[in-house]
Design a protein around this motif. Structure first.
Motif, PDB file in Angstrom:
ATOM      1  N   VAL A  28       0.853  -1.190   0.000  1.00 57.15           N
ATOM      2  CA  VAL A  28       0.000   0.000   0.000  1.00 57.15           C
ATOM      3  C   VAL A  28       0.891   1.243   0.000  1.00 57.15           C
ATOM      4  O   VAL A  28       0.665   2.191   0.740  1.00 57.15           O
ATOM      5  N   PHE A  29       1.890   1.195  -0.896  1.00 59.19           N
ATOM      6  CA  PHE A  29       2.822   2.319  -0.951  1.00 59.19           C
ATOM      7  C   PHE A  29       3.222   2.698  -2.380  1.00 59.19           C
ATOM      8  O   PHE A  29       4.012   3.614  -2.568  1.00 59.19           O
ATOM      9  N   GLN A  30       2.690   2.021  -3.392  1.00 55.93           N
ATOM     10  CA  GLN A  30       3.121   2.319  -4.758  1.00 55.93           C
ATOM     11  C   GLN A  30       1.975   2.790  -5.647  1.00 55.93           C
ATOM     12  O   GLN A  30       2.040   2.644  -6.854  1.00 55.93           O
ATOM     13  N   ASP A  31       0.976   3.370  -5.048  1.00 58.15           N
ATOM     14  CA  ASP A  31      -0.151   3.905  -5.802  1.00 58.15           C
ATOM     15  C   ASP A  31      -0.232   5.414  -5.530  1.00 58.15           C
ATOM     16  O   ASP A  31       0.007   5.854  -4.401  1.00 58.15           O
ATOM     17  N   VAL A  60      -3.498   3.384   5.109  1.00 53.82           N
ATOM     18  CA  VAL A  60      -4.474   3.159   6.179  1.00 53.82           C
ATOM     19  C   VAL A  60      -4.542   4.332   7.153  1.00 53.82           C
ATOM     20  O   VAL A  60      -5.487   4.422   7.942  1.00 53.82           O
ATOM     21  N   CYS A  61      -3.558   5.226   7.105  1.00 53.98           N
ATOM     22  CA  CYS A  61      -3.575   6.410   7.973  1.00 53.98           C
ATOM     23  C   CYS A  61      -3.989   7.678   7.228  1.00 53.98           C
ATOM     24  O   CYS A  61      -4.000   8.768   7.809  1.00 53.98           O
ATOM     25  N   ALA A  72      -7.069   0.923   0.785  1.00 54.16           N
ATOM     26  CA  ALA A  72      -5.912   0.254   1.363  1.00 54.16           C
ATOM     27  C   ALA A  72      -6.328  -0.979   2.173  1.00 54.16           C
ATOM     28  O   ALA A  72      -5.723  -2.048   2.055  1.00 54.16           O
ATOM     29  N   ILE A  73      -7.354  -0.831   2.975  1.00 49.23           N
ATOM     30  CA  ILE A  73      -7.829  -1.975   3.772  1.00 49.23           C
ATOM     31  C   ILE A  73      -8.338  -3.075   2.847  1.00 49.23           C
ATOM     32  O   ILE A  73      -8.123  -4.268   3.102  1.00 49.23           O
ATOM     33  N   GLY A  74      -8.989  -2.681   1.754  1.00 49.73           N
ATOM     34  CA  GLY A  74      -9.435  -3.675   0.791  1.00 49.73           C
ATOM     35  C   GLY A  74      -8.283  -4.503   0.260  1.00 49.73           C
ATOM     36  O   GLY A  74      -8.422  -5.723   0.058  1.00 49.73           O
ATOM     37  N   HIS A  75      -7.134  -3.866   0.041  1.00 43.14           N
ATOM     38  CA  HIS A  75      -5.964  -4.620  -0.421  1.00 43.14           C
ATOM     39  C   HIS A  75      -5.462  -5.574   0.652  1.00 43.14           C
ATOM     40  O   HIS A  75      -5.087  -6.719   0.357  1.00 43.14           O
ATOM     41  N   ASP A 121       3.364   4.937   5.480  1.00 47.57           N
ATOM     42  CA  ASP A 121       2.592   6.081   5.965  1.00 47.57           C
ATOM     43  C   ASP A 121       3.415   6.955   6.905  1.00 47.57           C
ATOM     44  O   ASP A 121       4.109   6.448   7.799  1.00 47.57           O
ATOM     45  N   GLY A 122       3.281   8.244   6.722  1.00 47.16           N
ATOM     46  CA  GLY A 122       3.966   9.173   7.609  1.00 47.16           C
ATOM     47  C   GLY A 122       3.812  10.609   7.133  1.00 47.16           C
ATOM     48  O   GLY A 122       3.047  10.898   6.209  1.00 47.16           O
ATOM     49  N   LEU A 123       4.554  11.491   7.772  1.00 49.10           N
ATOM     50  CA  LEU A 123       4.458  12.929   7.513  1.00 49.10           C
ATOM     51  C   LEU A 123       5.842  13.491   7.205  1.00 49.10           C
ATOM     52  O   LEU A 123       6.839  13.061   7.792  1.00 49.10           O
TER      53      LEU A 123
END
Length: 384
Positions: free
Chosen positions: A91-94, A102-103, A113-116, A138-140
């Protein structure tokens, strides 16, 4: 159990993505003969297992290893003497995940993301895999970019929904990473955060330790010992680092660290497969040939394990109880400085294997064969 018996039972999982093309964030370096399909990745993993005898499973990464029929893929693996292992989500290449998965502040993106993640559990049902491995980018990047506490709430909700979907014989393995690609705050930045979420979820949620995901100087074996004591260590991702998440061959940068980690595993009697810890490689071989690099990594872990098994625990315990600092340290150093290569050559001969897997691979002609045969199509890679 003898040292040889313990080594004979050792299992190390190899990652499908390590057989494909990879590179730095600036360039993916193509090599001839790399796999074009998940089936060809399994072919390569089967070669590693045949030569080492201790790498019987290969982890998949979705969507990089997506196929129409996962049961067929599992059957193909079994026919080649290996099995499918952990299922790794992505969940990082879209483009939708630029601000997180998820965040993410947008509920629509979070649902995607949860669906994946739930799709990955569906795949586990078809492959017979035990472990769902989760890593979130996920992050800032900047203070004020989002609400840090709210992001932890979103993460907890996503993990709970996914955890509740698992079968009774399946586990969730939560990985952490200090930084990258987020530079100000990462949503799962350390073992403590992963541990806290796993505690809330239940006994089938456990922590993954990636040896490259720590700040310089971090005492990884302390983390290993703590999580073992709490029964929350589910898996390792072995690789080496000099600076950050370098993903070099396991044992290449700091073999003494790898030995210290395996010493804690042996102390806890957690080496045997029945203990439930998945020992995996997680590496990107950018410059070196893929298959030999993976073989070398498996052998490096095996060598560190052999040394850890040679520690004189009676002498070590006596020195610790008497407060003899130098003798206690010497008990570890004596084992670490032992040349275990003759022992491992003898073990492989006992197992009906070539005593030198690297030389056996060079003689096999497999490297030349795949260069000839894997022409056309699109080489597999992690898509950077």
């Amino acid at each position: 159990m003898s040292v040889k018996d313990a080594l004979r039972e050792q299992r190390i999982e190899t990652p499908s993505w390590a057989y494909g093309n990879s590179g730095t964030r600036f360039k993916v370096f193509a090599q001839q003969g790399v796999p074009r399909t998940p089936y060809e990745k399994i072919d390569d993993a089967a070669v590693v297992h045949r030569l080492t005898g201790i790498a019987p499973t290969v982890a998949l990464h979705i969507p990089w290893d997506r196929v129409d029929d996962y049961g067929k893929l599992a059957s193909y693996a079994r026919d080649r003497g290996v099995a499918l292992g952990a299922i790794n989500s992505n969940v990082f290449q879209d483009d939708d995940y630029k601000l997180g998965s998820v965040c993410h502040p947008d509920a629509t993106v979070r649902r995607k993301a949860i669906g994946h993640l739930l799709e990955c559990v569906d795949i586990m049902d078809q492959t017979g895999s035990r472990d769902l491995k989760l890593w979130f980018a996920d992050g800032l990047n900047y203070p004020g970019q989002d609400n840090i506490r709210a992001r932890q709430d979103r993460l907890a909700e996503a993990l709970r929904e996914t955890y509740d979907r698992l079968g009774s014989d399946q586990r969730m393995l939560l990985e952490y990473k200090l930084f990258e690609p987020a530079f100000y705050a990462t949503d799962v930045p350390d073992w403590g955060t992963a541990f806290a979420h796993c505690l809330q979820l239940g006994e089938r949620a456990q922590v993954v330790i990636d040896t490259g995901h720590h700040a310089p100087g971090t005492n990884i074996e302390f983390i290993v010992s703590f999580l073992l004591r709490a029964d929350k260590l589910g898996a390792f991702d072995f690789n080496s680092r000099f600076y950050a998440d370098d993903d070099l061959m396991a044992g290449a940068a700091d073999p003494f660290q790898l030995f210290r980690i395996m010493h804690e595993i042996v102390l806890a009697d957690a080496l045997k497969p029945a203990a439930g810890i998945a020992f995996m490689l997680d590496q990107c071989h950018n410059l070196e040939p893929k298959i030999p690099a993976i073989i070398r990594s498996v052998l490096n872990v095996q060598e560190a394990t052999a040394k850890a098994l040679l520690v004189d625990h009676g002498a070590l315990d006596a020195a610790q109880r008497s407060g003899d600092v130098l003798e206690a340290n010497a008990a570890l150093m004596d084992a670490y400085n032992t040349d275990v290569r003759p022992l491992l050559r003898e073990l492989r001969e006992d197992m009906g294997l070539d005593p030198d897997p690297m030389a056996a691979y060079r003689r096999s002609g497999y490297a030349e064969q795949i260069v000839r045969e894997r022409v056309g199509g699109e080489a597999a890679g992690w898509g950077a």
